[in-house]
Structures are given as structure tokens and as C-alpha cells.
Enzyme design. Structure first.
Site, PDB file in Angstrom:
ATOM      1  N   LYS A 190       0.842  -1.204   0.000  1.00  0.00           N
ATOM      2  CA  LYS A 190       0.000   0.000   0.000  1.00  0.00           C
ATOM      3  C   LYS A 190       0.877   1.254   0.000  1.00  0.00           C
ATOM      4  O   LYS A 190       2.074   1.169   0.304  1.00  0.00           O
ATOM      5  CB  LYS A 190      -0.923  -0.021   1.226  1.00  0.00           C
ATOM      6  CG  LYS A 190      -0.182   0.032   2.560  1.00  0.00           C
ATOM      7  CD  LYS A 190      -1.117  -0.290   3.730  1.00  0.00           C
ATOM      8  CE  LYS A 190      -0.368  -0.235   5.049  1.00  0.00           C
ATOM      9  NZ  LYS A 190      -1.178  -0.771   6.170  1.00  0.00           N
ATOM     10  N   MET A 250      10.766  24.858   0.885  1.00  0.00           N
ATOM     11  CA  MET A 250      10.025  23.920   0.041  1.00  0.00           C
ATOM     12  C   MET A 250      10.970  23.125  -0.861  1.00  0.00           C
ATOM     13  O   MET A 250      10.806  21.924  -1.050  1.00  0.00           O
ATOM     14  CB  MET A 250       9.012  24.693  -0.819  1.00  0.00           C
ATOM     15  CG  MET A 250       8.043  23.801  -1.555  1.00  0.00           C
ATOM     16  SD  MET A 250       6.969  24.723  -2.663  1.00  0.00           S
ATOM     17  CE  MET A 250       6.027  25.721  -1.519  1.00  0.00           C
ATOM     18  N   TYR A 269      14.650  31.264   5.764  1.00  0.00           N
ATOM     19  CA  TYR A 269      13.418  31.943   6.172  1.00  0.00           C
ATOM     20  C   TYR A 269      13.403  32.181   7.676  1.00  0.00           C
ATOM     21  O   TYR A 269      13.778  31.292   8.454  1.00  0.00           O
ATOM     22  CB  TYR A 269      12.196  31.081   5.840  1.00  0.00           C
ATOM     23  CG  TYR A 269      11.760  31.134   4.400  1.00  0.00           C
ATOM     24  CD1 TYR A 269      11.313  32.317   3.813  1.00  0.00           C
ATOM     25  CD2 TYR A 269      11.777  29.975   3.630  1.00  0.00           C
ATOM     26  CE1 TYR A 269      10.905  32.340   2.490  1.00  0.00           C
ATOM     27  CE2 TYR A 269      11.363  29.989   2.312  1.00  0.00           C
ATOM     28  CZ  TYR A 269      10.929  31.174   1.740  1.00  0.00           C
ATOM     29  OH  TYR A 269      10.520  31.194   0.443  1.00  0.00           O
TER      30      TYR A 269
HETATM   31  C1  LIG Z   1      -0.519  -1.583   6.948  1.00  0.00           C
HETATM   32  C2  LIG Z   1      -1.119  -2.842   7.447  1.00  0.00           C
HETATM   33  C3  LIG Z   1      -0.341  -3.991   7.604  1.00  0.00           C
HETATM   34  C4  LIG Z   1       1.165  -3.980   7.480  1.00  0.00           C
HETATM   35  O1  LIG Z   1       1.708  -3.426   8.655  1.00  0.00           O
HETATM   36  P1  LIG Z   1       3.290  -3.467   8.933  1.00  0.00           P
HETATM   37  O2  LIG Z   1       3.391  -2.971  10.316  1.00  0.00           O
HETATM   38  O3  LIG Z   1       3.894  -2.524   7.951  1.00  0.00           O
HETATM   39  O4  LIG Z   1       3.726  -4.852   8.736  1.00  0.00           O
HETATM   40  C5  LIG Z   1      -0.971  -5.171   7.927  1.00  0.00           C
HETATM   41  N1  LIG Z   1      -2.304  -5.215   8.111  1.00  0.00           N
HETATM   42  C6  LIG Z   1      -3.088  -4.121   7.989  1.00  0.00           C
HETATM   43  C7  LIG Z   1      -4.546  -4.236   8.223  1.00  0.00           C
HETATM   44  C8  LIG Z   1      -2.524  -2.901   7.674  1.00  0.00           C
HETATM   45  O5  LIG Z   1      -3.299  -1.811   7.574  1.00  0.00           O
END
Ligand SMILES: *Cc1c(COP(=O)(O)O)cnc(C)c1O
Length: 367
Positions: free
Chosen positions: A40, A310, A263
Site C-alpha cells: 500500500k 520547500m 526563512y
Molecule cells: C498496513 C497494514 C499492515 C502492514 O503493517 P506493517 O506494520 O507494515 O507490517 C498489515 N495489516 C493491515 C490491516 C494494515 O493496515
């Protein structure tokens, strides 16, 4: 944001580190347990398509957070199962089915809504989420789980899995973990119909809680070579960080005593100093709270002085260096190294966030 290729700022991703990290975890868990690689958020900033392509033969499937991330993998030609970990509202079901994406179903309300909207659920692949104490999504009782599974099966869906997620698997105190585990175990044991895939293990669980491993694991941060607990718990075996981040000096100057930098003029030289400028900033994910942290140049730690802008960062150099001199922000430079966990500790956050915030403007180069 456009990836800025004509700039020395570059994230290098060592894909072989990711595959060897996966093998390392697999060597430490029972052999028949299935592996789902969590890719993800663009594989935690490493590049979802590149990572998934590289590791597909090592794993049984992938996890993403939403439908678009799943479609991205399908469009890239990946064929393994893809589980969407977040809730997808019923009006997107046909998109999931057309792309053979597995949906997480988290409540009876969802099923009722789908039925009210007369959305066809037949042939849909689903996993049921159980909220054992995380408090985000999932059914919270055996009766809701049973009713939901029965309703989904009646509607023609294939209920392939059931899972939960731990809130504290990365902490030394395991009381909350044990409560969640006991809740989930009991619920699964009492189901009228138990799906084939039962999974509760994230990276932390796979590393420190073998009792939380059922028939599959969902591995995220550990496959990218980082410790899910930051610095709290020691890793039981070594994994290798896959991402390094470099840039180069694009401007070097000597400033007199009493000169301001950046800045807000938050930094004033206390003597004659060499100041270098780097072509990156908070738009690349190098957040403003990195002021005062170090970068590595010529094997030495050089502090970030003045505000992070930035698109530019200023650092104090021990001496003059030529334009183009390599600057390491994450990784090894000479005998020194800086990890995403070091940055996270300085910033008061977690290594996950450091990696995810690296923006699209930073090109990813694969080896
Ligand atoms: C992101 C996530 C994982 C992976 O988590 P890690 O700590 O990166 O291994 C597993 N299960 C769910 C439901 C998640 O949202």
C-alpha cells in the site's frame, strides 16, 4: 507532482534487499503459512509496481489500501490475489470484481447497504475484518461475524478469509496484544463457517509473536528492511533497509560571522562558516522539523542549519566542497549512516511516515 529527473536528488531502491527480507521472514515462520506482501501507499514509498513485480514469485498475494492501488497493480499485469485492506463502499463493488480485487467487508451495515442498492455480490472475493480491539474497522462480535459470513455466502460471494489487526504488536508490553489475540482466537474457533485464510500478523507480530500467526501473514515494514517498533524492541534477525536517499551540493559559500541563513533568519553564524545548499526540501518529504538534524557529506555528519524550505536545504560544512559533491540523507556515506528510523526518532514520528512522505518529486531508481 512531476518526478524531477534532472536534479541530483534520488531515492535508490534495492529490490534484492526486499526479496531477501521476505525470505528471511519466511525462514522464521512455519512453512505452510501464506505470505501477503503489503504494498500500500506505493509500497511505503518504494514503488508498488516495481516491488510487486520483483517479489511476486516469492509471495501468495498482495495487500493494498484502496481500489486504485489494486487497479494499478492489475494494470501493470500482476496476477496474484490482491486484498484491499480498507473499506470500499458498495458502489465500487463492480470495479473490484472486474479487476479480481478481494474486498475487506467490515460490517453488517455494509451488506445491508449493498443489498438496498441491489448491488450484485456474486463471485465477489471477500475477507471479513474483525475488530478485536484496534477500533478502526471490523465486526465486534461472533454473532455479527456469523450473520455477515452467512449473508455474503448467500449473496454468492466467496468468503476466502477472516482477519484482525493488532494495535500494539510492536510494543514491549504485550497485555493488549494478548487480549486481542484471545478475542480473535475464540471468535474464529466458534464460527459457523471458517474461511480458509485466517490472518492477524503484521510485521511486528511475525517478528515477536509467533502465537499470532495463523494461516497467512501480512508483511509490510519488515520487507522494506525496517524495525516496526523503531528502537523499542530489538529485531530477532537482521533485515536490510531497501531505500537510500541522496542529493548533491549545488551551491557552496563562505559566510562571515553574524550572517543569517534561511526563512525567518532562525540561524546566524557564530564564526566564518561554509554553507552548502541542497536541491530538495519539504515538497520532497524532507519536513521542516528536520532543521538541526544531520546529512552525510564525505563521511561526516553536517547539520541542517536554517529553516528547511520547500525546495532547498542549507547545511553547515566543515570546509569547502566542490559543487556536485554527494550528500546522503538516508543510507551509508563513508563510515557514517543515517536510517529512516534515526530520522523518525529525531522528528518524533515513525519510520513508516518518513518513507511514505517521500514525495513523487523524488525519482526512484531501482537496482
Ligand atoms: C498496513 C497494514 C499492515 C502492514 O503493517 P506493517 O506494520 O507494515 O507490517 C498489515 N495489516 C493491515 C490491516 C494494515 O493496515
Amino acid at each position: 507532482m512531476i518526478s524531477s529527473l534532472h536534479r541530483p536528488t534520488l531515492a535508490k531502491v534495492d529490490l534484492s534487499a526486499i526479496s531477501s527480507n521476505i525470505k528471511e521472514v519466511q525462514n522464521h515462520i512455519p512453512q505452510d503459512v501464506k505470505t501477503l506482501a503489503v504494498v500500500k501507499a506505493n509500497a511505503y514509498g518504494h514503488g508498488a509496481v516495481a516491488v510487486a513485480n520483483h517479489v511476486q514469485d516469492l509471495v501468495d498475494g498482495f495487500c493494498v489500501s484502496n481500489i486504485d492501488e489494486g487497479i494499478e497493480l492489475r494494470q501493470a499485469g500482476l496476477r496474484k490475489p490482491i486484498l484491499i485492506l480498507g473499506v470500499v463502499l458498495p458502489d465500487e463493488v463492480s470495479l473490484a470484481r472486474d479487476n479480481r480485487l478481494t474486498l475487506t467487508i467490515a460490517s453488517l451495515d455494509w451488506l445491508e447497504m449493498a443489498q438496498e442498492q441491489q448491488i450484485a455480490l456474486d463471485g465477489l472475493l471477500v475477507h471479513l475484518a474483525v475488530d478485536s480491539g484496534m477500533g478502526r474497522i471490523g465486526v465486534r462480535s461472533l454473532s455479527e461475524a456469523n450473520e455477515l459470513i452467512a449473508g455474503l455466502r448467500q449473496a454468492g460471494s466467496q468468503v476466502e478469509g477472516i482477519f484482525t489487526h493488532f494495535a500494539t504488536a510492536d510494543e514491549a508490553d504485550d497485555r493488549k496484544f494478548q487480549e486481542q489475540l484471545a478475542f480473535f482466537k475464540e471468535l474464529v474457533a466458534d464460527l459457523d463457517y471458517c474461511p480458509e485464510l485466517v490472518h492477524a500478523s503484521n510485521s511486528a507480530t511475525s517478528l515477536w509473536h509467533s502465537e499470532g500467526i495463523f494461516t497467512a501473514v501480512r508483511l509490510g515494514i519488515v520487507i522494506y528492511g525496517l524495525n516496526p517498533s523503531g528502537q523499542e524492541l530489538a529485531l530477532p534477525y537482521t533485515v536490510k533497509p531497501a531505500l537510500s536517499l541522496d542529493t548533491a551540493l549545488v551551491h557552496v559559500k563562505k559566510i562571515p560571522v553574524g550572517a543569517d541563513v534561511g526563512y525567518g533568519a532562525t540561524y546566524t553564524s557564530s564564526q566564518e562558516e561554509w554553507i552548502g545548499t541542497l536541491p530538495m526540501g519539504y515538497a520532497d518529504g524532507w519536513t521542516r522539523d528536520m532543521q538541526g538534524f544531520d546529512v552525510l557529506i564525505d563521511g561526516q555528519r553536517c547539520p541542517i542549519v536554517g529553516r528547511v524550505s520547500m525546495d532547498q536545504i542549507t547545511v553547515r560544512l566543515p570546509k569547502s566542497y566542490p559543487l556536485g559533491t554527494k550528500v546522503t540523507l538516508i543510507g551509508q556515506n563513508g563510515n557514517q549512516s543515517i536510517s529512516a528510523t534515526d530520522l523518525a526518532t529525531y522528528r518524533g514520528t515513525i519510520n513508516y511516515e518518513v518513507l511514505c512522505l517521500l514525495s513523487d518529486r523524488v525519482p526512484r531508481e531501482y537496482k
